[in-house]
Design a protein around this motif. Structure first.
Motif: not given
Ligand SMILES: N[C@@H](CCC(=O)N[C@@H](CS)C(=O)NCC(=O)O)C(=O)O
Length: 201
Positions: A6, A9-10, A32, A52-53, A65-66, A106-107, A157
Motif C-alpha cells: 500500500k 505503508a510499512c 486494505t 501489507v506487506p 511480516e515485514g 512502527h506500532k 525499515y
C-alpha cells in the motif's frame, strides 16, 4: 515473486529491499480497507491478516511480516550486504534494529493514524516516539548507516517509519545525525525508485 503493498505503508521497507537485491518481482497494490488487490482479488485469500506487506511465491505460498520478508530477501542476495551472514554478531545487531523499529517505532505510529484514538493517548505516543528517535539520532552520531558501513534491511525499515514521523510532524528538530542519515537514504537510487513506483516522490 509478487510483493503486495500500500503506498507509503510499512510495505515500503520490503519494496526498497527488493529493489536493492535486484531480484525480479511484481508489485501489486492493495486497498486494505476494501480488502482487494488492484486486480480485484480478495486480498484476505492471499493474506488472511489483511495487512501489507505480503510476499507471494510462484507456487502460491505466502510469506507475511515485514521483518521476516526483508530477511528472506536479503539472504537470497548475500553479496548485496543487506544483512550480515548467519552466526556473525553483525547480523544480530541488525536484527536488534529490526525488532526495535517494529516494536518501539512502527506500532506506536499505527494508533496515530486512527481518528478514534483518544488525543491524550496520541500525545503519549508522540512523546515516546520523539524520545526513541532522539536515541536513534544519538546512535547514528558516528555512523553512516544503522549497522555501520553498509545500508541494511534495518535502514530500509527506519526510512519507512521516519517518513511517517515527518508526515505527522513529530518534533525532531536538532536531530542532525538522524536527518543526515535520512537524506543519505533518500539519495539512494533504489529508495528513490521505490518512492516513485509508489507515487510518493
Ligand atoms: N506486523 C505486520 C504489520 C503490518 C501492518 O501493520 N501493515 C499496515 C500498514 S503499515 C496495514 O496493512 N494496514 C492496513 C489496515 O490495517 O487496513 C508487519 O510488520 O508486517
Amino acid at each position: 515473486m509478487k510483493l503486495f503493498y500500500k503506498p507509503g505503508a510499512c510495505s515500503l521497507s520490503p519494496h526498497i529491499v527488493m529493489l536493492e537485491t535486484g531480484l525480479d518481482f511484481t508489485l501489486i497494490k492493495v486497498d486494505t480497507a476494501a480488502g482487494v488487490t488492484e486486480q480485484q482479488e480478495n486480498y484476505r485469500e492471499i493474506n488472511p491478516k489483511g495487512k501489507v506487506p505480503a510476499l507471494q511465491f510462484d507456487d502460491g505460498t505466502v510469506l507475511t511480516e515485514g521483518v521476516a520478508i526483508v530477511q528472506y530477501l536479503a539472504d537470497l542476495k548475500p553479496d548485496r550486504q543487506l544483512l550480515a551472514p548467519t552466526g556473525t554478531l553483525a547480523r544480530y545487531q541488525t536484527l536488534a534494529w529490526l525488532n526495535f523499529i517494529s516494536a518501539e517505532l512502527h506500532k506506536s505510529f499505527s494508533p496515530l493514524f486512527k481518528e478514534a484514538t483518544p488525543d491524550a493517548y496520541k500525545a503519549t505516543l508522540r512523546q515516546q516516539l520523539e524520545e526513541n528517535f532522539r536515541w536513534v539520532d544519538h546512535e547514528l552520531a558516528d555512523k553512516q548507516w544503522l549497522s555501520g558501513l553498509h545500508f541494511t534491511v534495518a535502514d530500509a525499515y527506519l526510512f519507512t517509519v521516519m517518513r511517517w514521523a515527518k508526515l505527522i510532524k513529530l518534533e525532531l528538530s536538532g536531530l542532525t545525525s538522524l536527518e543526515a542519515w535520512f537524506q543519505r537514504a533518500a539519495a539512494r537510487p533504489h529508495v528513490a525508485e521505490a518512492l516513485e513506483s509508489e507515487g510518493l516522490s
